[in-house]
Motif scaffolding. Sequence first.
Motif, PDB file in Angstrom:
ATOM      1  N   ILE A 126      23.858  21.285   3.621  1.00  0.00           N
ATOM      2  CA  ILE A 126      24.260  19.883   3.420  1.00  0.00           C
ATOM      3  C   ILE A 126      24.046  19.434   1.970  1.00  0.00           C
ATOM      4  N   TYR A 127      23.187  20.156   1.228  1.00  0.00           N
ATOM      5  CA  TYR A 127      22.955  19.795  -0.168  1.00  0.00           C
ATOM      6  C   TYR A 127      23.825  20.602  -1.133  1.00  0.00           C
ATOM      7  N   ASN A 128      24.669  21.413  -0.552  1.00  0.00           N
ATOM      8  CA  ASN A 128      25.577  22.205  -1.368  1.00  0.00           C
ATOM      9  C   ASN A 128      26.498  21.285  -2.160  1.00  0.00           C
ATOM     10  N   PRO A 129      26.680  21.519  -3.467  1.00  0.00           N
ATOM     11  CA  PRO A 129      27.558  20.663  -4.271  1.00  0.00           C
ATOM     12  C   PRO A 129      28.957  20.521  -3.700  1.00  0.00           C
ATOM     13  N   ASN A 130      29.464  21.603  -3.081  1.00  0.00           N
ATOM     14  CA  ASN A 130      30.812  21.519  -2.491  1.00  0.00           C
ATOM     15  C   ASN A 130      30.846  20.539  -1.315  1.00  0.00           C
ATOM     16  N   ASN A 131      29.783  20.572  -0.509  1.00  0.00           N
ATOM     17  CA  ASN A 131      29.708  19.646   0.624  1.00  0.00           C
ATOM     18  C   ASN A 131      29.588  18.202   0.131  1.00  0.00           C
ATOM     19  N   ILE A 132      28.779  18.004  -0.873  1.00  0.00           N
ATOM     20  CA  ILE A 132      28.628  16.651  -1.417  1.00  0.00           C
ATOM     21  C   ILE A 132      29.952  16.158  -2.004  1.00  0.00           C
ATOM     22  N   GLU A 133      30.670  17.050  -2.684  1.00  0.00           N
ATOM     23  CA  GLU A 133      31.971  16.659  -3.242  1.00  0.00           C
ATOM     24  C   GLU A 133      32.946  16.288  -2.126  1.00  0.00           C
ATOM     25  N   GLU A 134      32.877  17.029  -1.043  1.00  0.00           N
ATOM     26  CA  GLU A 134      33.758  16.727   0.096  1.00  0.00           C
ATOM     27  C   GLU A 134      33.417  15.367   0.715  1.00  0.00           C
ATOM     28  N   GLN A 135      32.126  15.083   0.854  1.00  0.00           N
ATOM     29  CA  GLN A 135      31.702  13.795   1.410  1.00  0.00           C
ATOM     30  C   GLN A 135      32.118  12.630   0.494  1.00  0.00           C
ATOM     31  N   LEU A 136      32.047  12.834  -0.810  1.00  0.00           N
ATOM     32  CA  LEU A 136      32.488  11.806  -1.748  1.00  0.00           C
ATOM     33  C   LEU A 136      33.996  11.571  -1.627  1.00  0.00           C
ATOM     34  N   GLY A 137      34.754  12.634  -1.348  1.00  0.00           N
ATOM     35  CA  GLY A 137      36.192  12.482  -1.152  1.00  0.00           C
ATOM     36  C   GLY A 137      36.502  11.618   0.079  1.00  0.00           C
ATOM     37  N   TYR A 138      35.731  11.833   1.172  1.00  0.00           N
ATOM     38  CA  TYR A 138      35.911  11.007   2.371  1.00  0.00           C
ATOM     39  C   TYR A 138      35.582   9.531   2.064  1.00  0.00           C
ATOM     40  N   LEU A 139      34.517   9.346   1.269  1.00  0.00           N
ATOM     41  CA  LEU A 139      34.114   7.983   0.927  1.00  0.00           C
ATOM     42  C   LEU A 139      35.200   7.283   0.099  1.00  0.00           C
ATOM     43  N   LYS A 140      35.829   8.008  -0.832  1.00  0.00           N
ATOM     44  CA  LYS A 140      36.916   7.439  -1.620  1.00  0.00           C
ATOM     45  C   LYS A 140      38.067   6.965  -0.725  1.00  0.00           C
ATOM     46  N   THR A 141      38.404   7.795   0.266  1.00  0.00           N
ATOM     47  CA  THR A 141      39.488   7.417   1.172  1.00  0.00           C
ATOM     48  C   THR A 141      39.135   6.160   1.955  1.00  0.00           C
ATOM     49  N   GLU A 142      37.895   6.094   2.433  1.00  0.00           N
ATOM     50  CA  GLU A 142      37.467   4.901   3.177  1.00  0.00           C
ATOM     51  C   GLU A 142      37.505   3.654   2.288  1.00  0.00           C
ATOM     52  N   ILE A 143      37.107   3.812   1.050  1.00  0.00           N
ATOM     53  CA  ILE A 143      37.123   2.671   0.130  1.00  0.00           C
ATOM     54  C   ILE A 143      38.556   2.185  -0.087  1.00  0.00           C
ATOM     55  N   GLN A 144      39.479   3.095  -0.286  1.00  0.00           N
ATOM     56  CA  GLN A 144      40.891   2.716  -0.467  1.00  0.00           C
ATOM     57  C   GLN A 144      41.412   1.954   0.745  1.00  0.00           C
ATOM     58  N   GLN A 145      41.136   2.491   1.933  1.00  0.00           N
ATOM     59  CA  GLN A 145      41.620   1.859   3.158  1.00  0.00           C
ATOM     60  C   GLN A 145      40.992   0.476   3.365  1.00  0.00           C
ATOM     61  N   THR A 146      39.720   0.346   3.024  1.00  0.00           N
ATOM     62  CA  THR A 146      39.026  -0.931   3.202  1.00  0.00           C
ATOM     63  C   THR A 146      39.566  -1.990   2.246  1.00  0.00           C
ATOM     64  N   ILE A 147      39.800  -1.625   1.006  1.00  0.00           N
ATOM     65  CA  ILE A 147      40.350  -2.563   0.028  1.00  0.00           C
ATOM     66  C   ILE A 147      41.736  -3.034   0.488  1.00  0.00           C
ATOM     67  N   LEU A 148      42.545  -2.095   0.972  1.00  0.00           N
ATOM     68  CA  LEU A 148      43.877  -2.456   1.466  1.00  0.00           C
ATOM     69  C   LEU A 148      43.774  -3.388   2.662  1.00  0.00           C
ATOM     70  N   LEU A 149      42.843  -3.151   3.554  1.00  0.00           N
ATOM     71  CA  LEU A 149      42.647  -3.987   4.737  1.00  0.00           C
ATOM     72  C   LEU A 149      42.209  -5.403   4.324  1.00  0.00           C
ATOM     73  N   ILE A 150      41.332  -5.480   3.354  1.00  0.00           N
ATOM     74  CA  ILE A 150      40.868  -6.806   2.891  1.00  0.00           C
ATOM     75  C   ILE A 150      42.035  -7.608   2.316  1.00  0.00           C
ATOM     76  N   ARG A 151      42.868  -6.975   1.510  1.00  0.00           N
ATOM     77  CA  ARG A 151      43.991  -7.682   0.898  1.00  0.00           C
ATOM     78  C   ARG A 151      45.042  -8.088   1.926  1.00  0.00           C
ATOM     79  N   GLU A 152      45.203  -7.292   2.943  1.00  0.00           N
ATOM     80  CA  GLU A 152      46.168  -7.649   3.996  1.00  0.00           C
ATOM     81  C   GLU A 152      45.630  -8.738   4.906  1.00  0.00           C
ATOM     82  N   SER A 153      44.342  -8.986   4.871  1.00  0.00           N
ATOM     83  CA  SER A 153      43.725  -9.991   5.734  1.00  0.00           C
ATOM     84  C   SER A 153      43.874 -11.399   5.171  1.00  0.00           C
ATOM     85  N   GLN A 154      44.377 -11.558   3.924  1.00  0.00           N
ATOM     86  CA  GLN A 154      44.486 -12.869   3.290  1.00  0.00           C
ATOM     87  C   GLN A 154      45.631 -13.668   3.908  1.00  0.00           C
TER      88      GLN A 154
END
Length: 215
Positions: free
Chosen positions: A187-215
């Motif tokens: 779980i501390y492998n740099p590749n695993n951490i990079e993969e988890q950061l990629g998932y977080l980026k996707t969630e952030i994009q989707q959340t920002i889009l959801l917030i803007r559509e909620s206006q």
Amino acid sequence: MRKYNPVILIFLLIFFNSAISCAKDKIDTNGKGYLGTLPELTKDYGVEDNYKEQEQKSIPAIPSKDFNSENEIKPIPNDDPAFVNMILKTDKTSKYANDLNEFIITLENIYDMIEDNENVQLFNAKVFYFNKLVDYFRDKYADKPESQFISYKRIIELSIHARSIALLRNEAERYNPYLAYGGAGYIYNPNNIEEQLGYLKTEIQQTILLIRESQ
């Protein structure tokens, strides 16, 4: 003694008799006085206009009602939707939507940090700030209808995910020199951490889009 011409005396006598007779015709014998016509002095000399002007000036002014009197001011019809929507023009942007908007800049900063491969300390500090905003947001709407909104649930889930990634990166930096990447240390492998950061980026994009559509 001066003598007068008899002809002239006769003429004067006739003239005075005629004048007296004419005056008698104009005098009412019943005691009503003179029946003849008199000149309209007010018309010729402006007396009538002056009288009317004085009469208008003498009319007392009617005092106006006190504008600030509570008895004279009608209450605002707050229960009338037409008045509230058209006259008051209330702001249609809810407080909940405003609170959601405050997350956008912070989330964009976290996204850019992942893109730029920012160091762990700066990343964790920004995630910590985001989590504090979410804690306040959760406490504010936990017992309100907004807690059932998709946007509310998404913000809470994203906060949990971001916190776990920040903790993972912090532990990986601390324990990396002592752990092998096989088994539990994966779980501390740099590749695993990079993969988890990629998932977080996707969630952030989707959340920002959801917030803007909620206006």
